[in-house]
Scaffold this motif. Structure first.
Motif, PDB file in Angstrom:
ATOM      1  N   LEU A  85       1.013  -1.213  -0.041  1.00  0.00           N
ATOM      2  CA  LEU A  85      -0.037  -0.113  -0.080  1.00  0.00           C
ATOM      3  C   LEU A  85       0.761   1.017  -0.161  1.00  0.00           C
ATOM      4  CD1 LEU A  85      -2.824  -1.288   2.430  1.00  0.00           C
ATOM      5  CD2 LEU A  85      -2.795  -1.073   0.099  1.00  0.00           C
ATOM      6  N   PRO A  86       0.331   2.392  -0.632  1.00  0.00           N
ATOM      7  CA  PRO A  86       1.230   3.759  -0.742  1.00  0.00           C
ATOM      8  C   PRO A  86       2.023   3.976   0.470  1.00  0.00           C
ATOM      9  CG  PRO A  86      -0.903   4.026  -1.893  1.00  0.00           C
ATOM     10  CD  PRO A  86      -0.910   2.618  -1.009  1.00  0.00           C
ATOM     11  N   HIS A  87       1.431   3.952   1.736  1.00  0.00           N
ATOM     12  CA  HIS A  87       2.228   4.680   3.030  1.00  0.00           C
ATOM     13  C   HIS A  87       3.278   3.546   3.509  1.00  0.00           C
ATOM     14  CE1 HIS A  87      -0.949   1.584   4.657  1.00  0.00           C
ATOM     15  NE2 HIS A  87       0.003   1.650   5.616  1.00  0.00           N
ATOM     16  N   GLU A  88       3.359   2.392   2.865  1.00  0.00           N
ATOM     17  CA  GLU A  88       4.422   1.427   3.327  1.00  0.00           C
ATOM     18  C   GLU A  88       5.645   1.510   2.100  1.00  0.00           C
ATOM     19  OE1 GLU A  88       1.871  -2.131   3.093  1.00  0.00           O
ATOM     20  OE2 GLU A  88       1.805  -2.090   5.439  1.00  0.00           O
ATOM     21  N   ALA A  89       5.404   2.051   1.051  1.00  0.00           N
ATOM     22  CA  ALA A  89       6.447   2.076   0.003  1.00  0.00           C
ATOM     23  C   ALA A  89       7.749   2.648   0.328  1.00  0.00           C
ATOM     24  CB  ALA A  89       5.856   3.063  -1.229  1.00  0.00           C
ATOM     25  N   ASP A  90       8.687   2.018  -0.054  1.00  0.00           N
ATOM     26  CA  ASP A  90      10.006   2.598   0.387  1.00  0.00           C
ATOM     27  C   ASP A  90      10.845   1.906  -1.150  1.00  0.00           C
ATOM     28  OD1 ASP A  90      12.543   2.744   0.827  1.00  0.00           O
ATOM     29  OD2 ASP A  90      12.459   2.133   2.811  1.00  0.00           O
ATOM     30  N   ILE A  91      11.073   2.747  -2.193  1.00  0.00           N
ATOM     31  CA  ILE A  91      11.527   2.205  -3.119  1.00  0.00           C
ATOM     32  C   ILE A  91      13.204   1.560  -2.941  1.00  0.00           C
ATOM     33  CG2 ILE A  91      12.580   4.469  -4.020  1.00  0.00           C
ATOM     34  CD1 ILE A  91      10.761   1.500  -6.255  1.00  0.00           C
ATOM     35  N   ASP A  92      14.016   2.242  -2.002  1.00  0.00           N
ATOM     36  CA  ASP A  92      15.307   1.621  -1.734  1.00  0.00           C
ATOM     37  C   ASP A  92      15.247   0.294  -1.088  1.00  0.00           C
ATOM     38  OD1 ASP A  92      16.179   4.138  -2.691  1.00  0.00           O
ATOM     39  OD2 ASP A  92      16.205   5.095  -0.824  1.00  0.00           O
ATOM     40  N   ALA A  93      14.148  -0.006  -0.599  1.00  0.00           N
ATOM     41  CA  ALA A  93      13.951  -1.247   0.106  1.00  0.00           C
ATOM     42  C   ALA A  93      13.331  -2.175  -0.794  1.00  0.00           C
ATOM     43  CB  ALA A  93      13.276  -1.411   1.501  1.00  0.00           C
ATOM     44  N   GLY A  94      12.722  -1.752  -2.014  1.00  0.00           N
ATOM     45  CA  GLY A  94      12.166  -2.616  -3.054  1.00  0.00           C
ATOM     46  C   GLY A  94      10.614  -2.836  -2.719  1.00  0.00           C
ATOM     47  N   ARG A  95      10.089  -1.891  -2.045  1.00  0.00           N
ATOM     48  CA  ARG A  95       8.769  -1.859  -1.552  1.00  0.00           C
ATOM     49  C   ARG A  95       8.313  -0.891  -2.497  1.00  0.00           C
ATOM     50  NH1 ARG A  95       7.659  -4.097   3.458  1.00  0.00           N
ATOM     51  NH2 ARG A  95       5.883  -2.587   4.094  1.00  0.00           N
ATOM     52  N   VAL A  96       7.375  -1.351  -3.669  1.00  0.00           N
ATOM     53  CA  VAL A  96       6.805  -0.560  -4.636  1.00  0.00           C
ATOM     54  C   VAL A  96       5.131  -0.389  -4.477  1.00  0.00           C
ATOM     55  CG1 VAL A  96       6.169  -0.747  -7.051  1.00  0.00           C
ATOM     56  CG2 VAL A  96       8.196  -1.455  -6.133  1.00  0.00           C
ATOM     57  N   SER A  97       4.842   0.719  -4.407  1.00  0.00           N
ATOM     58  CA  SER A  97       3.584   1.009  -4.045  1.00  0.00           C
ATOM     59  C   SER A  97       2.325   0.413  -5.208  1.00  0.00           C
ATOM     60  CB  SER A  97       3.095   2.558  -4.259  1.00  0.00           C
ATOM     61  OG  SER A  97       1.961   2.984  -4.087  1.00  0.00           O
ATOM     62  N   ILE A  98       1.493   0.029  -4.672  1.00  0.00           N
ATOM     63  CA  ILE A  98       0.538  -0.430  -5.682  1.00  0.00           C
ATOM     64  C   ILE A  98      -0.211   0.614  -6.353  1.00  0.00           C
ATOM     65  CG2 ILE A  98      -1.635  -0.462  -3.916  1.00  0.00           C
ATOM     66  CD1 ILE A  98      -1.069  -3.225  -6.577  1.00  0.00           C
ATOM     67  N   LEU A  99      -0.139   1.647  -5.964  1.00  0.00           N
ATOM     68  CA  LEU A  99      -0.385   3.138  -6.987  1.00  0.00           C
ATOM     69  C   LEU A  99       0.462   3.412  -7.964  1.00  0.00           C
ATOM     70  CD1 LEU A  99      -2.662   5.117  -4.527  1.00  0.00           C
ATOM     71  CD2 LEU A  99      -3.492   3.631  -6.417  1.00  0.00           C
ATOM     72  N   SER A 100       1.744   2.673  -8.147  1.00  0.00           N
ATOM     73  CA  SER A 100       2.646   2.973  -9.206  1.00  0.00           C
ATOM     74  C   SER A 100       2.317   2.335 -10.548  1.00  0.00           C
ATOM     75  CB  SER A 100       3.993   2.297  -8.640  1.00  0.00           C
ATOM     76  OG  SER A 100       4.117   1.074  -8.707  1.00  0.00           O
TER      77      SER A 100
END
Length: 143
Positions: A85-100
């Motif tokens: 989910l967007p509030h959990e996104a962290d691109i450096d950690a590989g966590r991609v938002s579902i709203l990308s």
């Protein structure tokens, strides 16, 4: 191969499957957002998704909070990401938002399926999940 019947039409989208829990979370997420950009694309995916119980999902289905390895025809290497989910996104950690664009394109696919999907510029690229990791048994236990 382009034929008279397919000329000018985008290729058919692959079937997608979501758990009821993921569907409900994503439906709530896009419910109040404008129907454009990645939110609009995600809404279109929700509209055509097959929804089932989590226990009935195929093993290689891409869902929320699952780590997956995917190929993007524009990049030579396979990437490992987690759709969140967007509030959990962290691109450096590989966590991609579902709203990308990538997140909305990969959700609901199964290993080996490909989708021709727009990027932020509108250019289309092919995304293919090649491996969906098993869910972490510790994280999947209700708290």
């Amino acid at each position: 191969m382009t034929t008279a019947k397919t000329r000018g039409r985008p290729p058919a989208l692959p079937a997608i499957i979501l758990s009821q829990e993921d569907f409900d979370a994503l439906d709530r997420l896009v419910g109040d957002l404008p129907g454009t950009g990645p939110a609009g694309l995600l809404q279109q995916e929700l509209d055509r998704a097959k929804v089932c119980k989590a226990v009935d999902l195929p093993k290689g289905a891409v869902g929320l909070n699952r780590w997956l390895h995917y190929a993007d025809e524009r990049h030579p290497e396979v990437r490992r990401v987690q759709l969140v989910l967007p509030h959990e996104a962290d691109i450096d950690a590989g966590r991609v938002s579902i709203l990308s664009h990538v997140g909305a394109g990969l959700i609901g696919l199964t290993e080996g399926q490909s989708i021709n999907w727009p990027d932020p510029t509108g250019a289309v690229r092919k995304l293919t999940p090649v491996l969906v990791e098993d869910a972490d048994p510790i994280e999947s236990v209700p708290h």
